[in-house]
Design a protein around this motif. Structure first.
Motif, PDB file in Angstrom:
ATOM      1  N   ARG A 135       0.854  -1.185   0.000  1.00 59.82           N
ATOM      2  CA  ARG A 135       0.000   0.000   0.000  1.00 59.82           C
ATOM      3  C   ARG A 135       0.892   1.238   0.000  1.00 59.82           C
ATOM      4  O   ARG A 135       1.945   1.263   0.607  1.00 59.82           O
ATOM      5  CB  ARG A 135      -0.879  -0.022   1.256  1.00 59.82           C
ATOM      6  CG  ARG A 135      -1.722   1.209   1.503  1.00 59.82           C
ATOM      7  CD  ARG A 135      -2.351   1.136   2.891  1.00 59.82           C
ATOM      8  NE  ARG A 135      -3.022   2.364   3.256  1.00 59.82           N
ATOM      9  CZ  ARG A 135      -4.314   2.597   3.061  1.00 59.82           C
ATOM     10  NH1 ARG A 135      -5.064   1.675   2.505  1.00 59.82           N
ATOM     11  NH2 ARG A 135      -4.859   3.752   3.423  1.00 59.82           N
ATOM     12  N   ALA A 136       0.413   2.283  -0.723  1.00 57.42           N
ATOM     13  CA  ALA A 136       1.127   3.564  -0.672  1.00 57.42           C
ATOM     14  C   ALA A 136       0.092   4.683  -0.661  1.00 57.42           C
ATOM     15  O   ALA A 136      -0.455   5.025   0.366  1.00 57.42           O
ATOM     16  CB  ALA A 136       2.099   3.690  -1.835  1.00 57.42           C
ATOM     17  N   GLY A 137      -0.254   5.233  -1.849  1.00 60.70           N
ATOM     18  CA  GLY A 137      -1.204   6.332  -1.884  1.00 60.70           C
ATOM     19  C   GLY A 137      -2.637   5.930  -1.614  1.00 60.70           C
ATOM     20  O   GLY A 137      -3.478   6.775  -1.312  1.00 60.70           O
ATOM     21  N   ALA A 138      -2.944   4.631  -1.747  1.00 61.41           N
ATOM     22  CA  ALA A 138      -4.283   4.104  -1.482  1.00 61.41           C
ATOM     23  C   ALA A 138      -5.350   4.762  -2.344  1.00 61.41           C
ATOM     24  O   ALA A 138      -6.493   4.909  -1.925  1.00 61.41           O
ATOM     25  CB  ALA A 138      -4.642   4.227  -0.010  1.00 61.41           C
ATOM     26  N   GLN A 193      11.878   6.451  -5.241  1.00 61.55           N
ATOM     27  CA  GLN A 193      11.342   5.356  -4.444  1.00 61.55           C
ATOM     28  C   GLN A 193       9.840   5.217  -4.749  1.00 61.55           C
ATOM     29  O   GLN A 193       9.201   6.149  -5.236  1.00 61.55           O
ATOM     30  CB  GLN A 193      11.580   5.623  -2.962  1.00 61.55           C
ATOM     31  CG  GLN A 193      13.030   5.524  -2.548  1.00 61.55           C
ATOM     32  CD  GLN A 193      13.215   5.718  -1.042  1.00 61.55           C
ATOM     33  OE1 GLN A 193      12.697   6.657  -0.453  1.00 61.55           O
ATOM     34  NE2 GLN A 193      13.964   4.803  -0.423  1.00 61.55           N
ATOM     35  N   PRO A 194       9.262   4.067  -4.447  1.00 61.53           N
ATOM     36  CA  PRO A 194       7.888   3.811  -4.892  1.00 61.53           C
ATOM     37  C   PRO A 194       6.824   4.660  -4.212  1.00 61.53           C
ATOM     38  O   PRO A 194       5.736   4.855  -4.745  1.00 61.53           O
ATOM     39  CB  PRO A 194       7.682   2.333  -4.566  1.00 61.53           C
ATOM     40  CG  PRO A 194       8.658   2.039  -3.476  1.00 61.53           C
ATOM     41  CD  PRO A 194       9.842   2.889  -3.782  1.00 61.53           C
ATOM     42  N   GLY A 195       7.125   5.189  -3.013  1.00 61.10           N
ATOM     43  CA  GLY A 195       6.115   5.953  -2.288  1.00 61.10           C
ATOM     44  C   GLY A 195       6.036   7.421  -2.668  1.00 61.10           C
ATOM     45  O   GLY A 195       5.212   8.158  -2.116  1.00 61.10           O
ATOM     46  N   VAL A 196       6.843   7.864  -3.622  1.00 59.31           N
ATOM     47  CA  VAL A 196       6.786   9.256  -4.066  1.00 59.31           C
ATOM     48  C   VAL A 196       5.437   9.525  -4.718  1.00 59.31           C
ATOM     49  O   VAL A 196       4.997   8.787  -5.601  1.00 59.31           O
ATOM     50  CB  VAL A 196       7.919   9.555  -5.069  1.00 59.31           C
ATOM     51  CG1 VAL A 196       7.757  10.945  -5.684  1.00 59.31           C
ATOM     52  CG2 VAL A 196       9.273   9.436  -4.385  1.00 59.31           C
ATOM     53  N   ILE A 197       4.760  10.583  -4.275  1.00 61.77           N
ATOM     54  CA  ILE A 197       3.476  10.937  -4.866  1.00 61.77           C
ATOM     55  C   ILE A 197       3.706  11.580  -6.228  1.00 61.77           C
ATOM     56  O   ILE A 197       4.606  12.413  -6.397  1.00 61.77           O
ATOM     57  CB  ILE A 197       2.689  11.891  -3.935  1.00 61.77           C
ATOM     58  CG1 ILE A 197       2.420  11.194  -2.587  1.00 61.77           C
ATOM     59  CG2 ILE A 197       1.384  12.344  -4.581  1.00 61.77           C
ATOM     60  CD1 ILE A 197       1.607   9.915  -2.693  1.00 61.77           C
ATOM     61  N   SER A 213       0.824   7.249  -5.803  1.00 64.29           N
ATOM     62  CA  SER A 213       2.286   7.155  -5.784  1.00 64.29           C
ATOM     63  C   SER A 213       2.795   6.697  -7.141  1.00 64.29           C
ATOM     64  O   SER A 213       2.065   6.098  -7.932  1.00 64.29           O
ATOM     65  CB  SER A 213       2.738   6.168  -4.710  1.00 64.29           C
ATOM     66  OG  SER A 213       2.328   4.849  -5.056  1.00 64.29           O
ATOM     67  N   VAL A 214       4.052   6.979  -7.408  1.00 64.96           N
ATOM     68  CA  VAL A 214       4.660   6.520  -8.661  1.00 64.96           C
ATOM     69  C   VAL A 214       4.695   4.995  -8.694  1.00 64.96           C
ATOM     70  O   VAL A 214       4.450   4.371  -9.731  1.00 64.96           O
ATOM     71  CB  VAL A 214       6.068   7.106  -8.834  1.00 64.96           C
ATOM     72  CG1 VAL A 214       6.747   6.528 -10.071  1.00 64.96           C
ATOM     73  CG2 VAL A 214       5.997   8.623  -8.936  1.00 64.96           C
ATOM     74  N   GLY A 215       4.967   4.359  -7.535  1.00 66.94           N
ATOM     75  CA  GLY A 215       4.918   2.898  -7.490  1.00 66.94           C
ATOM     76  C   GLY A 215       3.537   2.388  -7.833  1.00 66.94           C
ATOM     77  O   GLY A 215       3.391   1.395  -8.551  1.00 66.94           O
ATOM     78  N   GLY A 216       2.501   3.061  -7.340  1.00 70.40           N
ATOM     79  CA  GLY A 216       1.137   2.690  -7.679  1.00 70.40           C
ATOM     80  C   GLY A 216       0.846   2.891  -9.147  1.00 70.40           C
ATOM     81  O   GLY A 216       0.180   2.062  -9.782  1.00 70.40           O
ATOM     82  N   ASN A 217       1.346   3.992  -9.725  1.00 71.66           N
ATOM     83  CA  ASN A 217       1.198   4.207 -11.169  1.00 71.66           C
ATOM     84  C   ASN A 217       1.781   3.037 -11.949  1.00 71.66           C
ATOM     85  O   ASN A 217       1.209   2.592 -12.952  1.00 71.66           O
ATOM     86  CB  ASN A 217       1.917   5.485 -11.594  1.00 71.66           C
ATOM     87  CG  ASN A 217       1.317   6.766 -11.047  1.00 71.66           C
ATOM     88  OD1 ASN A 217       1.970   7.806 -11.050  1.00 71.66           O
ATOM     89  ND2 ASN A 217       0.088   6.718 -10.550  1.00 71.66           N
ATOM     90  N   GLU A 235      12.420   0.686  -6.106  1.00 74.26           N
ATOM     91  CA  GLU A 235      13.008   1.847  -6.787  1.00 74.26           C
ATOM     92  C   GLU A 235      12.615   1.769  -8.262  1.00 74.26           C
ATOM     93  O   GLU A 235      12.425   0.681  -8.805  1.00 74.26           O
ATOM     94  CB  GLU A 235      14.535   1.827  -6.649  1.00 74.26           C
ATOM     95  CG  GLU A 235      15.242   3.067  -7.148  1.00 74.26           C
ATOM     96  CD  GLU A 235      16.745   2.992  -6.933  1.00 74.26           C
ATOM     97  OE1 GLU A 235      17.498   3.073  -7.941  1.00 74.26           O
ATOM     98  OE2 GLU A 235      17.164   2.853  -5.758  1.00 74.26           O
ATOM     99  N   ALA A 236      12.491   2.931  -8.902  1.00 70.82           N
ATOM    100  CA  ALA A 236      12.188   2.968 -10.334  1.00 70.82           C
ATOM    101  C   ALA A 236      12.933   4.117 -10.981  1.00 70.82           C
ATOM    102  O   ALA A 236      13.117   5.182 -10.377  1.00 70.82           O
ATOM    103  CB  ALA A 236      10.694   3.111 -10.568  1.00 70.82           C
TER     104      ALA A 236
END
Length: 616
Positions: free
Chosen positions: A70-73, A110-114, A140-144, A204-205
């Motif tokens: 979970r990150a930005g949810a 990092q994946p949690g960056v909005i 988040s970018v990870g969510g994207n 990481e991305a």
């Protein structure tokens, strides 16, 4: 339940302060997604680094505990489903932009960056990360990446897949892998993108950036019928102009939203289309003039916005009306289906038919969406106090998805399958295609540690065993991809669809013959090279390396294949410009050297006229 022994094991493995949370407030806070779906987890972990994630994954494997990332949810498909026996891996603390390289136009994050925060840091460099979902302020970018997010500007610039250069990820046994778009061999990065957190955990991305367009202008056209609006969009595309965005709003949506805010749009139009054109001043002068000319030939009203203030007013109703609805206290749900562009009018009618059938429990359904690529978001509004609203909402949403499938569409273009649309996976895919996707999950995550119960339906006796396909997937993940005897079948079909900007071509067609056909039709396909024209389309896809492989990655929409186990034909992807239903299994066949099966035909994106005028 997550017992004290397991809590202690995680606490010992993660040394960061506050990395392990068991208090009721934290558990409740992380129990639900954007729509409020989900259950309270047994434990919440807050890693701050790759090493923390690896440690957490190893403890989870040792104790047979499932991890829900979970990150930005902001997930809109009930895809973040915790439970008392599951652990939420909250990545919001992994929120650093590690590097921005303005020269290379890349960012390492990092994946949690909005998404919005990344855009803010890129702005001084006059750069932007292209994926722009409406949820960018939450997502988040990870969510994207794990949802393969799109947004209004995907028509010209592509979806998230087109902008991810590489990722670092942790597998279910704690192994760290690095996948790159430039890797030769099967496109494992493409498999991970859009996998809804079920295959690996991103740590990481590296993403590609583009310059912010110096000039942007907006136009709006109002139409008497949805058919006229759709045909006008096609007419614009036929000029070779690629708008930055083409957005859609129907009569029911405009009139319904007027209850909550003044959209500024005409209430007597059956559909309106909002169009952005961007680029240099000269490019925008040219493209805006072309778009305006086409609009004035077909629309009952045309509006043009040349400065930022005028553009904000023109776009307000499309982008900000949902905020007014939230403040109104009404319930609403944003759906997500994609159809070939020419079928948008029929899809709009199907949505309004569903609204009529359930008008006793629902207020209205607004049809909004990204008309340039056929991705529509039917947004259903209802009174929260109506006891019949929940059942009507579910029924209407299911009817809309069924209608999309009947129109050769797909069940989700951006939001993902999650659990909301899992029942439709067996309607979207055959048992063979489901079996192949299940193998992908099994190879990456044998114990089903990551986000279990998401995307794939329960196993069916109709799903065949595919040992050869499984061996090929396993070899690819282990870094030892295999190859098979080359074969293309005998399909020499060439179908050019300029209305939907795609090409269906048999794998036995030579590149030379295809190039001549495309030239005759006045279209281009950047994925088709200008050298080695005696090769077939099947050879190009299966053996692609280097720059050719990158072009195929960006241009391939779907493949039809015969899997190596000798079972019937399977289709992965298709003619829809956006499709995030299931694992993106077609990616295995890019550079896969036929190890995953024989390619019989393929679908590619095309451009009308000059292919350099935008990524389509």
């Amino acid at each position: 339940m997550v017992d004290d022994t397991i809590v202690s094991a995680f606490a010992a493995a993660l040394h960061s302060p506050n990395a392990v949370a068991t208090d009721e407030a934290t558990l409740a806070e992380t129990s639900k997604d954007y729509w409020g779906f989900g259950q309270q987890p047994g434990l919440v972990l807050r890693p701050r680094s790759r090493d923390d994630v690896v440690a957490a994954v190893k403890v989870a494997a040792e104790h047979h505990v499932s991890l829900v990332t979970r990150a930005g949810a902001s997930n809109c498909s009930a895809g973040v489903m915790a439970g008392a026996d599951r652990v939420v891996l909250d990545l919001t603390q992994m929120n650093q932009v590690l590097d921005i390289d303005p020269t290379a136009r890349t960012a390492r994050v990092q994946p949690g960056v909005i998404n919005f925060d990344l855009q803010q840091q890129l702005a001084p460099h006059k750069l932007v990360f292209s994926p722009d979902p409406v949820s960018a302020h939450l997502a988040s970018v990870g969510g994207n990446i794990i949802e393969n997010a799109g947004g209004p500007h995907a028509l010209k610039y592509g979806v998230t897949y087109n902008h991810v250069l590489g990722v670092e990820a942790v597998l279910a046994d704690g192994t760290v892998i690095n996948l790159s778009a430039a890797d030769d061999g099967p496109d494992l990065l493409g498999i991970l993108i859009g996998s809804e957190g079920t295959l690996a955990i991103l740590t990481e991305a590296t993403v590609a950036l583009r310059p912010i367009a110096p000039v942007t202008r907006s136009l709006m056209g109002s139409f008497t019928t949805a058919r006229e609006a759709a045909e006008t969009i096609s007419a614009i595309i036929h000029t070779g102009t690629v708008p930055a965005a083409v957005e859609w709003l129907d009569r029911a949506g405009i009139n319904g939203l007027q209850q909550f805010t003044d959209t500024g749009y005409p209430t007597d139009a059956d559909a309106i289309v909002l169009i952005d054109v961007d680029g240099t001043a000269a490019e925008v002068d040219r493209d805006a003039a072309i778009v305006e000319k086409v609009l004035r030939q077909h629309a009952t009203e045309v509006r043009r916005a040349d400065d930022d203030d005028a553009r904000a007013k023109l776009w307000y109703g499309r982008l900000h009306a949902p905020d007014a609805v939230v403040h109104s206290g009404k319930g609403f749900f944003i759906g997500d289906v994609t159809v070939p562009r020419q079928h948008i009018p029929e899809m709009q009618q199907a949505i309004q038919d569903a609204a009529t059938r359930h008008s006793d429990a629902l207020l209205f359904i607004a049809v909004t969406g990204h008309a340039g690529d056929g991705d529509l978001h039917p947004t259903t509004f209802y009174d929260k106090e109506n006891p019949h609203a929940a059942a009507a909402l579910e029924a209407a949403n299911n009817e809309i998805i069924e209608a999309a499938l009947k129109l050769d569409g797909t069940i989700t273009g951006e939001h993902g399958v999650g659990t909301e649309k899992i029942q439709f996976m067996t309607k979207r895919f055959t048992p063979i295609e489901i079996a192949a996707q299940r193998i992908v999950k099994q190879v990456f995550d044998p114990a089903h540690t990551f986000n279990p119960g998401i995307m794939l339906p329960e196993p069916s006796p109709e799903e065949p065993a595919l040992p050869a396909f499984e061996a090929a997937v396993r070899a690819a993940l282990e870094g030892h991809p295999t190859s098979a005897t080359h074969a293309d079948g005998d399909d020499t079909t060439v179908e050019v669809n300029t209305g939907n900007l795609n090409l269906v071509v048999g794998a036995a067609v030579t590149l030379g013959d295809l190039s001549r056909k495309l030239h005759e039709q006045g279209v281009t396909c950047p994925a088709i090279p200008t050298e080695g024209l005696d090769r077939t389309v099947g050879e190009l896809i299966a053996n692609a390396t280097g720059e050719e492989r990158l072009e195929v990655r960006h241009g391939l929409l779907g493949v039809e294949v015969v899997l190596p186990d000798g079972v019937a034909v399977a289709r992965f992807g298709g003619q829809n410009m956006k499709d995030v239903a299931g694992y993106d299994t077609k990616r295995l066949f890019i550079g896969g050297r036929n190890a995953f099966g024989t390619i019989t035909s393929a679908v590619f994106k095309i451009a009308v006229g000059d292919a350099t005028r935008g990524l389509t």
